[in-house]
Design a protein around this motif. Structure first.
Motif, mmCIF file in Angstrom:
data_model
loop_
_atom_site.group_PDB
_atom_site.id
_atom_site.type_symbol
_atom_site.label_atom_id
_atom_site.label_comp_id
_atom_site.label_asym_id
_atom_site.label_seq_id
_atom_site.Cartn_x
_atom_site.Cartn_y
_atom_site.Cartn_z
ATOM 1 N N ARG A 118 0.812 -1.211 0.000
ATOM 2 C CA ARG A 118 0.000 0.000 0.000
ATOM 3 C C ARG A 118 0.849 1.266 0.000
ATOM 4 O O ARG A 118 0.314 2.382 -0.018
ATOM 5 C CB ARG A 118 -0.913 0.031 1.227
ATOM 6 N N GLY A 119 2.149 1.108 0.046
ATOM 7 C CA GLY A 119 3.035 2.259 0.033
ATOM 8 C C GLY A 119 3.350 2.816 1.409
ATOM 9 O O GLY A 119 3.891 3.928 1.510
ATOM 10 N N LYS A 120 3.030 2.062 2.446
ATOM 11 C CA LYS A 120 3.340 2.522 3.795
ATOM 12 C C LYS A 120 4.856 2.532 4.004
ATOM 13 O O LYS A 120 5.586 1.702 3.468
ATOM 14 C CB LYS A 120 2.704 1.601 4.841
ATOM 15 N N ARG A 121 5.315 3.487 4.796
ATOM 16 C CA ARG A 121 6.728 3.514 5.120
ATOM 17 C C ARG A 121 7.101 2.291 5.942
ATOM 18 O O ARG A 121 6.307 1.795 6.743
ATOM 19 C CB ARG A 121 7.064 4.779 5.903
ATOM 20 N N THR A 122 8.322 1.816 5.761
ATOM 21 C CA THR A 122 8.742 0.588 6.458
ATOM 22 C C THR A 122 8.729 0.765 7.971
ATOM 23 O O THR A 122 8.445 -0.186 8.706
ATOM 24 C CB THR A 122 10.144 0.175 5.993
ATOM 25 N N THR A 123 9.022 1.973 8.444
ATOM 26 C CA THR A 123 8.983 2.201 9.891
ATOM 27 C C THR A 123 7.566 2.064 10.429
ATOM 28 O O THR A 123 7.341 1.512 11.513
ATOM 29 C CB THR A 123 9.530 3.596 10.216
ATOM 30 N N VAL A 124 6.595 2.567 9.678
ATOM 31 C CA VAL A 124 5.191 2.440 10.085
ATOM 32 C C VAL A 124 4.746 0.982 10.024
ATOM 33 O O VAL A 124 4.044 0.493 10.910
ATOM 34 C CB VAL A 124 4.297 3.329 9.192
ATOM 35 N N VAL A 125 5.191 0.284 8.991
ATOM 36 C CA VAL A 125 4.827 -1.129 8.844
ATOM 37 C C VAL A 125 5.375 -1.940 10.013
ATOM 38 O O VAL A 125 4.670 -2.764 10.616
ATOM 39 C CB VAL A 125 5.346 -1.682 7.501
ATOM 40 N N CYS A 126 6.629 -1.720 10.346
ATOM 41 C CA CYS A 126 7.245 -2.484 11.439
ATOM 42 C C CYS A 126 6.593 -2.173 12.781
ATOM 43 O O CYS A 126 6.464 -3.066 13.636
ATOM 44 C CB CYS A 126 8.745 -2.193 11.507
ATOM 45 N N THR A 127 6.166 -0.944 12.973
ATOM 46 C CA THR A 127 5.467 -0.612 14.216
ATOM 47 C C THR A 127 4.134 -1.339 14.300
ATOM 48 O O THR A 127 3.753 -1.848 15.367
ATOM 49 C CB THR A 127 5.246 0.906 14.308
ATOM 50 N N ALA A 128 3.422 -1.410 13.173
ATOM 51 C CA ALA A 128 2.150 -2.142 13.157
ATOM 52 C C ALA A 128 2.371 -3.635 13.398
ATOM 53 O O ALA A 128 1.590 -4.282 14.121
ATOM 54 C CB ALA A 128 1.440 -1.918 11.816
ATOM 55 N N ILE A 129 3.431 -4.182 12.814
ATOM 56 C CA ILE A 129 3.742 -5.592 13.028
ATOM 57 C C ILE A 129 4.120 -5.844 14.480
ATOM 58 O O ILE A 129 3.735 -6.847 15.092
ATOM 59 C CB ILE A 129 4.885 -6.033 12.086
ATOM 60 N N ALA A 130 4.876 -4.922 15.066
ATOM 61 C CA ALA A 130 5.265 -5.060 16.474
ATOM 62 C C ALA A 130 4.048 -5.070 17.382
ATOM 63 O O ALA A 130 3.997 -5.812 18.376
ATOM 64 C CB ALA A 130 6.215 -3.932 16.868
ATOM 65 N N ARG A 131 3.044 -4.249 17.060
ATOM 66 C CA ARG A 131 1.831 -4.227 17.870
ATOM 67 C C ARG A 131 1.127 -5.578 17.836
ATOM 68 O O ARG A 131 0.704 -6.108 18.869
ATOM 69 C CB ARG A 131 0.889 -3.123 17.379
ATOM 70 N N GLU A 132 0.995 -6.164 16.660
ATOM 71 C CA GLU A 132 0.346 -7.476 16.567
ATOM 72 C C GLU A 132 1.222 -8.566 17.165
ATOM 73 O O GLU A 132 0.709 -9.545 17.726
ATOM 74 C CB GLU A 132 0.016 -7.789 15.110
ATOM 75 N N LEU A 133 2.534 -8.422 17.073
ATOM 76 C CA LEU A 133 3.433 -9.395 17.678
ATOM 77 C C LEU A 133 3.237 -9.448 19.192
ATOM 78 O O LEU A 133 3.314 -10.522 19.803
ATOM 79 C CB LEU A 133 4.880 -9.039 17.344
ATOM 80 N N VAL A 134 2.955 -8.299 19.799
ATOM 81 C CA VAL A 134 2.678 -8.261 21.241
ATOM 82 C C VAL A 134 1.467 -9.120 21.577
ATOM 83 O O VAL A 134 1.439 -9.803 22.609
ATOM 84 C CB VAL A 134 2.461 -6.801 21.695
ATOM 85 N N GLY A 135 0.468 -9.106 20.699
ATOM 86 C CA GLY A 135 -0.705 -9.940 20.929
ATOM 87 C C GLY A 135 -0.366 -11.419 20.958
ATOM 88 O O GLY A 135 -0.872 -12.174 21.817
ATOM 89 N N PHE A 136 0.499 -11.861 20.071
ATOM 90 C CA PHE A 136 0.902 -13.270 20.060
ATOM 91 C C PHE A 136 1.785 -13.595 21.271
ATOM 92 O O PHE A 136 1.701 -14.696 21.814
ATOM 93 C CB PHE A 136 1.631 -13.592 18.756
ATOM 94 N N MET A 137 2.612 -12.648 21.682
ATOM 95 C CA MET A 137 3.428 -12.876 22.881
ATOM 96 C C MET A 137 2.538 -12.993 24.116
ATOM 97 O O MET A 137 2.801 -13.791 25.023
ATOM 98 C CB MET A 137 4.432 -11.731 23.047
ATOM 99 N N TRP A 138 1.488 -12.186 24.168
ATOM 100 C CA TRP A 138 0.534 -12.283 25.270
ATOM 101 C C TRP A 138 -0.141 -13.655 25.281
ATOM 102 O O TRP A 138 -0.314 -14.264 26.344
ATOM 103 C CB TRP A 138 -0.507 -11.180 25.125
ATOM 104 N N ALA A 139 -0.514 -14.145 24.091
ATOM 105 C CA ALA A 139 -1.155 -15.455 24.001
ATOM 106 C C ALA A 139 -0.210 -16.568 24.443
ATOM 107 O O ALA A 139 -0.614 -17.513 25.147
ATOM 108 C CB ALA A 139 -1.643 -15.705 22.573
#
Length: 396
Positions: A367-388
């Motif tokens: 979608r043309g998102k900056r890589t820094t923004v993409v990695c931050t979004a991925i990190a947020r979802e990664l926290v969800g899996f770490m919580w699980a």
């Protein structure tokens, strides 16, 4: 009351209490029973003396400044015992800061409640521009009584392992000094990746006309080498002691996730601690400051960048870990060994995380998102899996 009535008179004795006040103590059958009253104690901690204020229970309860007490364990123990002898229940609080958690553990060892307060979440009046130790202590006592303070999680002594983080920060500073020195003298490394063995050989080959410049470079490179060796020693120490740690099962399970190595897992377990205190994964995301900020009113909704609240050390590591999800899903040799050591439920979560987050990375990047923004979004979802994963380990 007369003795012929068959009842025994219960005399009331008045003794001198805090700040010269007299307090009634009822004597019954030869034993003293104090009126049950609660006290809320605010402590403004410092290096040498702690400023202390006391708020009595009830909306109309008196709030008064007690004074300053020596910060030594003996002085604080004597103060706590003195206060506890005059009230039926005592609650203590102080702000989290450089003084650590020694006072918290001392008060808890004496059998009293203590709250370590999140400094950034203390309510403050916009027009209040006078700050003193006395006013801070009185404010803490009053807010503690009102229930307006937010507590931080207090780790036990085995959790406080931040020496490696300090060493890594020192290493970063030393490397920046070398890079700045070379740039100032117009020396540019011809390759992209620095601080490899080839880069170190290139530094050793540099010659300067003035001997002082050569000595300065050698001193800075030597500082980098010494600090790097210190980081490596600390990492070996962490790996050695983690097997006997109470959170070792959590650390082992977190390493099944892509991008989570030993250091990231230990840092997460150390800084976050008891994951069960977060009822949902979204609460943990908010705690780490990975949720979008929002400023909405009426029907207008405005969302901005992440809040960056909470623990920045964990947030930084998770964003760095998110870069690994730019590659297609794959289980390497190291992860395969980690997966074999965990339960089937944890293995399922790890594979689900890898397939979802790699697809999510590609979708956001397309979608043309900056890589820094993409990695931050991925990190947020990664926290969800770490919580699980953490909840799965705790329920096992």
């Amino acid at each position: 009351m007369s003795a012929s009535s068959g009842e025994v008179a219960r005399p009331t004795l008045r003794v001198r209490g805090l700040l010269g006040r007299t307090e009634p103590i009822l004597i019954t059958g030869g034993r003293t029973v104090a009126d049950y009253r609660e006290a809320f104690v605010g402590i403004d901690v410092a290096k040498l003396k702690n400023a202390i204020a006391i708020a009595e229970t009830g909306r109309e309860g008196e709030v008064r400044f007690f004074g300053e007490v020596d910060t030594s364990a003996t002085g604080m123990r004597r103060f706590v015992e003195r206060i506890a002898s005059r009230f039926g229940g005592v609650h203590f609080c102080y702000e989290a800061g450089p003084t650590g958690y020694g006072l918290y553990r001392l008060i808890r060892s004496l059998g009293h409640e203590c709250t370590v307060v999140a400094q950034s979440l203390i309510p403050r009046k916009p027009g209040d521009r006078v700050k003193t130790n006395r006013r801070d202590a009185v404010s803490l006592a009053r807010l503690l009584r009102a229930g307006e303070l937010t507590a931080v999680w207090v780790p036990d002594e085995s959790h406080e392992v931040r020496a490696r983080s300090a060493a890594v920060e020192t290493l970063r500073i030393h490397r920046q000094q070398v890079s700045a020195f070379m740039l100032k003298h117009g020396r540019t490394y011809p390759r992209k990746k620095g601080w490899t063995m080839r880069y170190l050989r290139w530094l050793q080959e540099q010659q300067f006309d003035h001997p002082a410049h050569q000595i300065a470079l050698q001193e800075m490179v030597g500082a980098v080498r010494i600090t790097r060796e210190r980081v490596e020693r600390l990492e070996r120490t962490i790996e050695e002691f983690v097997s006997a740690w109470s959170l070792e099962p959590l650390v082992r399970a977190l390493q099944t996730l892509r991008g989570i190595d030993l250091i990231v897992a230990v840092t997460f377990a150390t800084e976050v601690g008891d994951v069960s205190r977060f009822e949902t994964s979204r609460q943990l995301m908010g705690y780490l400051g990975l949720v979008p900020s929002e400023r909405s009113t009426g029907e207008t909704v405005r969302r901005g960048g992440i809040t960056k609240a909470g623990n920045g050390r964990v947030r930084h590591m998770l964003v760095e870990s998110a870069w690994t999800y730019r590659h297609p899903p794959k289980i390497g040799k190291t992860k395969l060994y980690r997966l074999e050591q965990t339960s089937p439920a944890v293995r399922e979560i790890a594979w689900k995380a890898q397939t979802r987050l790699t697809a999510r990375y590609r979708k956001l990047a397309s979608r043309g998102k900056r890589t820094t923004v993409v990695c931050t979004a991925i990190a947020r979802e990664l926290v969800g899996f770490m919580w699980a994963v953490a909840r799965q380990v705790q329920s096992a």
